[in-house]
Design an enzyme around this catalytic site. Sequence first.
Site, PDB file in Angstrom:
ATOM      1  N   SER A 141      35.785 -39.851 -10.582  1.00 35.61           N
ATOM      2  CA  SER A 141      35.424 -39.847 -11.993  1.00 35.61           C
ATOM      3  C   SER A 141      34.992 -38.447 -12.412  1.00 35.61           C
ATOM      4  O   SER A 141      34.401 -37.707 -11.620  1.00 35.61           O
ATOM      5  CB  SER A 141      34.272 -40.823 -12.237  1.00 35.61           C
ATOM      6  OG  SER A 141      33.765 -40.697 -13.550  1.00 35.61           O
TER       7      SER A 141
ATOM      8  N   TYR B 212      25.880 -43.400 -10.324  1.00 34.84           N
ATOM      9  CA  TYR B 212      27.327 -43.561 -10.261  1.00 34.84           C
ATOM     10  C   TYR B 212      28.014 -42.201 -10.113  1.00 34.84           C
ATOM     11  O   TYR B 212      28.904 -42.021  -9.270  1.00 34.84           O
ATOM     12  CB  TYR B 212      27.813 -44.263 -11.533  1.00 34.84           C
ATOM     13  CG  TYR B 212      29.313 -44.280 -11.716  1.00 34.84           C
ATOM     14  CD1 TYR B 212      30.103 -45.187 -11.025  1.00 34.84           C
ATOM     15  CD2 TYR B 212      29.923 -43.403 -12.613  1.00 34.84           C
ATOM     16  CE1 TYR B 212      31.484 -45.211 -11.210  1.00 34.84           C
ATOM     17  CE2 TYR B 212      31.296 -43.416 -12.802  1.00 34.84           C
ATOM     18  CZ  TYR B 212      32.071 -44.321 -12.107  1.00 34.84           C
ATOM     19  OH  TYR B 212      33.433 -44.335 -12.285  1.00 34.84           O
TER      20      TYR B 212
END
Length: 247
Positions: free
Chosen positions: A142, A156
């Site tokens: 990501s 995250y």
Amino acid sequence: MATVVVTGGSRGIGAATCVAVAEAGWDVVVDYVRDVGAAADVVRRVEALGRRAVAVQADVRDAESVERLFAAADAFGGPLVGLVNNAGISGGFARVDTVTQQQLDDVLGVNVAGPFLCCGAAVRRMSTAHGGSGGSIVNVSSRAAVLGSAGEWVHYAASKAAVDTLTVGLSQEVATEGIRVNAVAVGLVDTDLHAAAGEPGRPDRMRPTIPMKRSGTPEEVAAAIVWLLGDSSSYTTGTVLAVSGGR
């Protein structure tokens, strides 16, 4: 016939990747955790394209589950040529000073331990040092790994930074063993990740921050993954490819 394992293959980017992999000519092992109906639908879509598919319920945090997942690929009879580490969770919205032990255990388990365990299983099958014929691993990372996601999900983001490091390090370990290892750093994509984190409207809120002023689609990410899996990217390894609309 050659096989690709896709973790988290029942929905979103994973489901789109399973279909794209089948369109590229590979059989598919579809990993899922809970939604057996969604996984079965992906299997049907793959089979409609003339490729073989099987859905396997496996928790990538668990080594025994991972071995069961890859045993399904072995059972197809052809060589394992690819792994897509797509399974991932956000862990929900939280500042660092409110993140709980359970959130950390879940996020680091699925997003970091999972790819490590799956990469190990894939290398043991694909590496020429283990008698394999080579292959390709694509980790789904990501842009949060670089941007940090302050105030939302630093936990995250940190887990995805670990995925980027795994990608670079493993690519160097197996570069002479017939295996390429790359990652796609995904930006804002319309999937249920945002709803699962508690804010289904997050894509609408974030779109103005993207240079292209739109969200990506799972299919756009899947196209990049299939390119990295295939021979067209034969001189590409250790790369983290941003698929993020410029953000």
